[in-house]
Design an enzyme around this catalytic site. Structure first.
Site, mmCIF file in Angstrom:
data_model
loop_
_atom_site.group_PDB
_atom_site.id
_atom_site.type_symbol
_atom_site.label_atom_id
_atom_site.label_comp_id
_atom_site.label_asym_id
_atom_site.label_seq_id
_atom_site.Cartn_x
_atom_site.Cartn_y
_atom_site.Cartn_z
ATOM 1 C CG PHE A 135 -1.710 -1.069 1.054
ATOM 2 C CD1 PHE A 135 -2.691 -1.239 0.177
ATOM 3 C CD2 PHE A 135 -2.014 -2.120 2.314
ATOM 4 C CE1 PHE A 135 -3.336 -2.512 0.016
ATOM 5 C CE2 PHE A 135 -2.561 -3.084 2.280
ATOM 6 C CZ PHE A 135 -3.457 -3.635 1.093
ATOM 7 N N PRO A 142 5.275 3.179 0.465
ATOM 8 C CG PRO A 142 6.385 5.019 0.403
ATOM 9 C CD PRO A 142 4.800 4.415 -0.006
ATOM 10 C CG ASP A 154 -1.289 -11.055 3.078
ATOM 11 O OD1 ASP A 154 -0.965 -9.928 2.980
ATOM 12 O OD2 ASP A 154 -0.820 -11.777 2.342
#
Ligand SMILES: *[C@@H]1O[C@H](CO)[C@@H](O)[C@H](O)[C@H]1NC(C)=O
Ligand SMILES: *[C@@H]1O[C@H](CO)[C@@H](O)[C@H](O)[C@H]1NC(C)=O
Ligand SMILES: *[C@@H]1O[C@H](CO)[C@@H](O)[C@H](O)[C@H]1NC(C)=O
Ligand SMILES: *[C@@H]1O[C@H](CO)[C@@H](O)[C@H](O)[C@H]1NC(C)=O
Ligand SMILES: *[C@@H]1O[C@H](CO)[C@@H](O)[C@H](O)[C@H]1NC(C)=O
Ligand SMILES: *[C@@H]1O[C@H](CO)[C@@H](O)[C@H](O)[C@H]1NC(C)=O
Ligand SMILES: *[C@@H]1O[C@H](CO)[C@@H](O)[C@H](O)[C@H]1NC(C)=O
Ligand SMILES: *[C@@H]1O[C@H](CO)[C@@H](O)[C@H](O)[C@H]1NC(C)=O
Ligand SMILES: *[C@@H]1O[C@H](CO)[C@@H](O)[C@H](O)[C@H]1NC(C)=O
Length: 666
Positions: free
Chosen positions: A511, A513, A625
């Site tokens: 999403f 850096p 995840d």
């Protein structure tokens, strides 16, 4: 008497023709190699070994050259220091008591491999990579002796330059005297051992050029990018071996490194079949700044500056007269009132892109952090500078220099280097006043934190206009829970990350850096910055803020706070020096540091973290995840599960369920 059968005759004939029409790649006890025009040719036809006269010389040598290259390029010479001078008679290369020997016509020994180990049934073979080996006829891969261990002036792909510490063997390149005399010149390239090994070019007894120590990515003084199309390279430094080796990416490309004494250059040459010529791919040294210690002790060279030699801030030329006459060899001496351990008179100045100085007698530690390194340097009044040992990732390890700094230059491949000077820079207050500073910082930090807390309470209670309120409203749907995570303002984050400097960037998540930051109290943090364009990440961000406030476990990444300002949304994590697990287990070198006990420990700890999520936490959470890149490792390799963007909360009594969304990424 019987006449030989016709088949036997044909066989013998075939054998006879095969012997004269095909070159062999081996010398055996029965089959020596005489100087009558016969040669050995490697199986794939790349290399050829035979007798030759270099240039216009009448001396005869045994050497290896490329068979299919129009310009005869000898890459190895056996008897370079003892040529065959009698050109009227045939000399002979044969095996003798397990060694390969070169005998003159009258039987004089001109050269021998002089191997200590002996094969019982020795054969000598020229391999496809240009290596001439002695091995037992039955042992394919155990070499009693190999020419790669005794290089001439050429480094071929796969050859090692450096030391076998177990046997004391030092493989070094020595130039030819000149183009028609292969005897050992005085232009030498070798690995120099020391606390941090280096590769040095010598011109006789004079040190001529230094690559600089290896920093995990490249040599600090040579820009040699890994991702070049031609070759890959390694620098191995362990208790058994210290060596440099390159391997060509495409074995049909011909490229070598040669020491050329006439030019005083170490050149990488590449054969261009179209033009039938060698082209120079890289030459060392490159410029005047590469000359060893050109600027003298404590000076540094900058090729774009005028003059090229400079003194560090806080230093002046030792002899201004000579310095102004462009003789910099006297170097620089301290000019400021630096005073060991005295407040405001002892600190460091950071200099970027430095080739590290001569490190033969530096003090090194592989596991120290940069901060520990700084403290180590401050503790010893003879310490003049420090830096990271390894620049991979955010840097690791410690190197400190005691006494004069020798042979520095500014160069692209260089790294941050901290020189000890008198400085009143507030960031640099350490040393004997460390305790005072720590106390002061703690007080200030707790004040700042309290102010943040007050601000947070204000923001959440006083349903203002900021996004923090939106966050809370969102959360109200999941039951009445208060936002328990500290809020940080944008200015603090900007300061901590040096305005999101590229140097602070740790990587790129799904999403946006991730940056490294240092808060005012020296605490290191990792900051996940949601990219503005990624609207999709907003939901995940809220999810994570809400969940993280509730979760606390040794094996879950700790979230320190969050920041929302306008379009900016950021999450602050504790900083993990060893980054994520995938960077280690999927890296062929890094993975070796994970021994089995460590792996088991990591697995157990992940399982404990999951058990907490699934059963023991207040929320009952499915991560959805879980993968190696979401497992972070702390200083002691303890794993922490991170990234709860896709996690799902279940009711505390829910044990079964179905989900319509497919979660997780590869
Ligand atoms: C063999 O020949 C070399 C010259 O090729 C000569 O120097 C040497 O003395 C000779 N040795 C003997 C034993 O004749
Ligand atoms: C042999 O060497 C002598 C001098 O050493 C030289 O004059 C002669 O040309 C050489 N002969 C051959 C065939 O190389
Ligand atoms: C080589 O042989 C020639 C005659 O064939 C002779 O004139 C010459 O001196 C010989 N050279 C040496 C170095 O023995
Ligand atoms: C062979 O090696 C030994 C020591 O390893 C040395 O003393 C001897 O001189 C060498 N012999 C030759 C012919 O190089
Ligand atoms: C050194 O380089 C020069 C110029 O390229 C070349 O002529 C010469 O043969 C080289 N010397 C050696 C020993 O390869
Ligand atoms: C560093 O300096 C020492 C002393 O002058 C020298 O012996 C050594 O070869 C140098 N090492 C390197 C890698 O340049
Ligand atoms: C290797 O190099 C040869 C010759 O330059 C070329 O034809 C071939 O495509 C290259 N192979 C690869 C895998 O790049
Ligand atoms: C290196 O640093 C680590 C961490 O500070 C320490 O535990 C270790 O003892 C040090 N090793 C040496 C050889 O000083
Ligand atoms: C500084 O370090 C050097 C090398 O480790 C050591 O010899 C010396 O005694 C140290 N000095 C002090 C004051 O600790």
């Amino acid at each position: 008497m019987e006449t030989p059968s016709p088949t036997l005759l044909i066989c013998n004939l075939l054998l006879f023709f095969s012997q004269i029409s095909h070159s062999t790649d081996t010398i055996t006890q029965e089959q020596p190699l005489a100087d009558d025009g016969s040669t050995l040719v490697s199986k794939d036809g790349t290399f050829e070994l035979g007798f030759f006269n270099p240039g216009s010389s009448n001396n005869r040598y045994v050497g290896i050259w490329y068979k299919n290259i129009a310009v005869k390029t000898v890459v190895w010479v056996a008897n370079r220091d003892n040529p065959i001078k009698d050109n009227n008679s045939t000399s002979m290369l044969k095996t003798q008591q397990g060694n390969l020997v070169l005998l003159a016509h009258n039987g004089t020994l001109l050269w021998t491999t002089n191997a200590t180990a002996k094969a019982s049934n020795p054969i000598v073979q020229l391999l496809d990579d240009g290596n001439l080996v002695i091995r037992d006829a039955k042992e394919e891969s155990v070499f009693v002796w190999q020419s790669f261990d005794h290089p001439s002036d050429t480094l071929l792909s796969g050859m090692k330059l450096g030391w076998d510490l177990r046997t004391g063997l030092n493989r070094r390149l020595t130039s030819w005297k000149n183009w028609d005399d292969p005897s050992s010149g005085n232009f030498v390239w070798e690995v120099v051992l020391g606390s941090n090994p280096d590769i040095v070019i010598w011109k006789g007894n004079v040190e001529y050029f230094r690559t600089g120590p290896y920093n995990g990515n490249m040599f600090s003084g040579v820009y040699g990018p890994r991702n070049n199309p031609l070759y890959d390279y390694v620098f191995v430094n362990n208790k058994d071996e210290v060596y440099f080796r390159y391997t060509l990416r495409n074995s049909s490309v011909v490229s070598i490194i040669v020491m050329n004494q006439t030019l005083s250059l170490r050149q990488r040459l590449t054969w261009i079949p179209e033009t039938k010529a060698w082209t120079v791919y890289q030459s060392l040294p490159r410029d005047s700044c590469d000359e060893y210690n050109v600027c003298g002790p404590n000076g540094y060279c900058e090729i774009d500056a005028s003059p090229i030699c400079q003194c560090f801030e806080g230093f002046v030329p030792k002899s201004p007269q000579l310095w102004n006459a462009m003789d910099w060899r006297q170097g620089c001496v301290r000019s400021d009132d630096w005073s060991c351990g005295v407040e405001n008179k002892d600190g460091f100045r950071r200099i970027e892109k430095m080739k590290l100085p001569n490190s033969t007698y530096a003090w090194v530690n592989q596991s120290m952090t940069l901060l520990e390194c700084r403290v180590k340097c401050l503790e010893n009044c003879s310490c003049t500078a420090y830096s990271n040992l390894d620049t991979r990732g955010t840097g690791s390890g410690c190197s400190i220099w005691l006494g004069d700094l020798i042979d520095l230059r500014v160069i692209e491949s260089g790294q941050d280097f901290y020189v000890r000077v008198a400085t009143s820079d507030t960031d640099d207050k350490h040393g004997n006043h460390k305790k005072v500073v720590v106390v002061a910082v703690t007080i200030v930090a707790s004040l700042v934190l309290m102010m943040f807390l007050v601000y947070c309470i204000y923001m959440t209670k006083n349903k203002g206009k900021t996004e923090a309120r939106m966050l809370k409203e969102k959360k109200d749907q999941h039951g009445q829970e208060d936002l328990e995570l500290p809020f940080f303002d944008f200015a603090t984050i900007v300061k901590a990350t040096n305005n999101f400097s590229i140097d602070n960037k740790l990587g790129e998540g799904g999403f946006g850096p991730v940056y490294k930051g240092i808060l005012a109290d020296e605490q290191e943090i990792a900051i996940k910055r949601l990219s503005r364009s990624s609207g999709q990440g907003l939901k995940e961000f809220r999810n994570e803020v809400i969940l993280c406030a509730k979760l606390q476990h040794r094996n879950l990444a700790k979230v320190i706070g969050y920041c929302i300002e306008g379009e900016e949304k950021m999450l602050l994590y504790e900083y993990m020096p060893n980054r994520s697990l995938d960077l280690i287990i999927f890296d062929s070198i890094q993975r070796k540091i994970l021994d089995w006990p460590m792996r088991l420990n990591i697995l157990n700890a992940i399982a404990r973290g999951l058990l907490y999520l699934h059963q023991d936490s207040r929320l009952r959470i499915i991560h959805r995840d879980l993968k190696a890149s979401n497992i972070l490792l702390d200083n002691n390799m303890n794993p922490k599960i991170s990234d709860f963007g896709l996690a799902k909360m279940c009711g505390s009594d829910q044990v079964e369920g179905s989900t319509s969304i497919i979660a997780g990424t590869q």
